[in-house]
Design a protein around this motif. Structure first.
Motif, PDB file in Angstrom:
ATOM      1  N   TYR A 181     -35.785   2.720  -6.590  1.00 23.88           N
ATOM      2  CA  TYR A 181     -35.263   2.919  -7.938  1.00 23.88           C
ATOM      3  C   TYR A 181     -33.845   3.458  -7.863  1.00 23.88           C
ATOM      4  CZ  TYR A 181     -40.020   2.525  -9.783  1.00 23.88           C
ATOM      5  OH  TYR A 181     -41.277   2.077 -10.128  1.00 23.88           O
TER       6      TYR A 181
ATOM      7  N   THR B 243     -45.148  -3.548 -10.462  1.00 26.10           N
ATOM      8  CA  THR B 243     -43.924  -2.817 -10.727  1.00 26.10           C
ATOM      9  C   THR B 243     -44.174  -1.769 -11.795  1.00 26.10           C
ATOM     10  OG1 THR B 243     -42.570  -4.705 -10.125  1.00 26.10           O
ATOM     11  CG2 THR B 243     -41.546  -3.010 -11.498  1.00 26.10           C
ATOM     12  N   ILE B 244     -43.668  -0.603 -11.580  1.00 32.07           N
ATOM     13  CA  ILE B 244     -43.789   0.497 -12.536  1.00 32.07           C
ATOM     14  C   ILE B 244     -42.422   0.724 -13.172  1.00 32.07           C
ATOM     15  CG2 ILE B 244     -44.293   2.949 -12.786  1.00 32.07           C
ATOM     16  CD1 ILE B 244     -46.244   2.613 -10.410  1.00 32.07           C
ATOM     17  N   TYR B 245     -42.382   0.691 -14.488  1.00 33.15           N
ATOM     18  CA  TYR B 245     -41.138   0.817 -15.236  1.00 33.15           C
ATOM     19  C   TYR B 245     -41.047   2.192 -15.884  1.00 33.15           C
ATOM     20  CZ  TYR B 245     -40.741  -4.238 -14.700  1.00 33.15           C
ATOM     21  OH  TYR B 245     -40.642  -5.503 -14.178  1.00 33.15           O
ATOM     22  N   PHE B 246     -39.834   2.723 -15.877  1.00 34.80           N
ATOM     23  CA  PHE B 246     -39.598   4.047 -16.430  1.00 34.80           C
ATOM     24  C   PHE B 246     -38.759   3.984 -17.695  1.00 34.80           C
ATOM     25  CE2 PHE B 246     -41.123   7.190 -13.345  1.00 34.80           C
ATOM     26  CZ  PHE B 246     -41.442   6.362 -12.288  1.00 34.80           C
ATOM     27  N   GLY B 247     -38.984   4.977 -18.549  1.00 36.96           N
ATOM     28  CA  GLY B 247     -38.131   5.156 -19.712  1.00 36.96           C
ATOM     29  C   GLY B 247     -36.902   5.973 -19.366  1.00 36.96           C
TER      30      GLY B 247
ATOM     31  N   LEU C 190     -40.145  12.095 -17.531  1.00 35.41           N
ATOM     32  CA  LEU C 190     -40.096  10.640 -17.493  1.00 35.41           C
ATOM     33  C   LEU C 190     -41.470  10.047 -17.739  1.00 35.41           C
ATOM     34  CD1 LEU C 190     -37.914  10.438 -14.293  1.00 35.41           C
ATOM     35  CD2 LEU C 190     -37.179   9.645 -16.548  1.00 35.41           C
TER      36      LEU C 190
ATOM     37  N   LEU D 251     -35.037   6.049 -14.616  1.00 33.46           N
ATOM     38  CA  LEU D 251     -35.084   5.306 -13.357  1.00 33.46           C
ATOM     39  C   LEU D 251     -35.099   3.805 -13.636  1.00 33.46           C
ATOM     40  CD1 LEU D 251     -37.807   7.449 -11.603  1.00 33.46           C
ATOM     41  CD2 LEU D 251     -35.399   7.398 -11.028  1.00 33.46           C
TER      42      LEU D 251
ATOM     43  N   GLN E 250     -41.486   1.185  -3.574  1.00 40.38           N
ATOM     44  CA  GLN E 250     -40.545   0.725  -4.597  1.00 40.38           C
ATOM     45  C   GLN E 250     -39.254   1.528  -4.482  1.00 40.38           C
ATOM     46  OE1 GLN E 250     -42.392  -0.175  -8.455  1.00 40.38           O
ATOM     47  NE2 GLN E 250     -44.384   0.411  -7.628  1.00 40.38           N
TER      48      GLN E 250
ATOM     49  N   HIS F  98     -35.854   0.209 -11.997  1.00 40.27           N
ATOM     50  CA  HIS F  98     -36.555  -0.403 -10.873  1.00 40.27           C
ATOM     51  C   HIS F  98     -35.655  -1.436 -10.193  1.00 40.27           C
ATOM     52  CE1 HIS F  98     -39.363  -3.169  -8.844  1.00 40.27           C
ATOM     53  NE2 HIS F  98     -39.977  -2.041  -8.560  1.00 40.27           N
TER      54      HIS F  98
ATOM     55  N   LEU G 160     -39.665  -4.023  -5.297  1.00 44.03           N
ATOM     56  CA  LEU G 160     -40.969  -3.605  -4.786  1.00 44.03           C
ATOM     57  C   LEU G 160     -41.271  -4.410  -3.538  1.00 44.03           C
ATOM     58  CD1 LEU G 160     -44.302  -3.106  -6.720  1.00 44.03           C
ATOM     59  CD2 LEU G 160     -44.219  -4.630  -4.767  1.00 44.03           C
TER      60      LEU G 160
END
Lengths: 114, 117
Positions: free
Chosen positions: B35, A102-106, A90, B43, B33, B45, B48
């Protein structure tokens, strides 16, 4: 606004081979992190890139290396593949800031090593 | 190593019921956070919550954070079959004083939620 994009989505490699996975971060993001998620487990942090340099690293061997390009996209390279490297990889993007962000994932790249 | 532990590991409920998942962690955190992950996918989101916040809402989601107990909970109200997924909490343990945020997340093992129609 495109989110985090990864390629390829699935791939199969043989033990001992090398693999390169690619990631484009979300628009406006400058920090890319890579995670490995084995089946049935939570993601494990591999490393993070910012300003084209590796900033943090998790508990992964040197066979795992990466790169970040001037356009913030990133690559994850794994050499001398082992069966245990089979996992979902990921990519996550975020923007460097002084407060929580905020951390966004693929969607991830599924790697199978046979 | 995993920082967080989710509880329960698996949860099965009927549509319309509420689902509560708990997460405990070990070190001081900058933020936490939550998920969602559908089978074999990336994942997504959800929410948070910062270390100086105690509760946060987003639609049918309610998250609480108790830093004295090093725990958080995620409540999904009026669950739907589409909520079926694995849920993970992730902590950002860097920057205790909030002066830095390197974005390194430490995940728990997750809670698998099944919502039966």
């Amino acid at each position: 606004d495109a989110g985090v994009t990864q390629s390829p989505t699935h791939l199969i490699k043989t033990r001992g081979q090398q693999v390169t996975l690619r990631c484009s971060p979300k628009s406006g993001h400058d920090t890319v992190s890579w995670y490995q998620q084995a089946l049935g487990q939570g993601p494990q942090f591999i490393f993070q890139y910012y300003e084209e340099e590796e900033r943090q690293r998790g508990n992964f061997p040197d066979r795992f290396s990466g790169h970040q390009f001037p356009n913030y996209s990133s690559e994850l390279n794994v050499n001398a593949l082992l069966l245990g490297d089979s996992a979902l990889y990921l990519c996550a993007s975020s923007r460097r800031s002084t407060s929580g962000n905020t951390i966004y994932f693929g969607e991830g790249s599924w790697l199978t090593v046979v | 190593s995993q920082q967080g532990e989710e509880d329960p590991q698996a949860l099965s409920i009927q549509e319309g019921e509420n689902a509560t998942m708990n997460c405990s962690y070990k070190t001081s955190i900058n933020n936490l956070q939550w998920y969602r992950q559908n089978s074999g996918r990336g994942l997504v989101h959800l929410i948070l919550i910062r270390s100086n916040e105690r509760e946060k809402h987003s639609g049918r989601l309610r998250v609480t954070l108790d830093t004295s107990k090093k725990s958080s909970s995620l409540l999904i109200t009026a669950s739907r079959a589409a909520d079926t997924a694995s849920y993970f909490c992730a902590t950002d343990a860097s920057g205790r004083d909030g002066s830095s945020n390197t974005g390194k997340l430490i995940f728990g093992q997750g809670t698998t939620l099944q919502v039966k129609p």
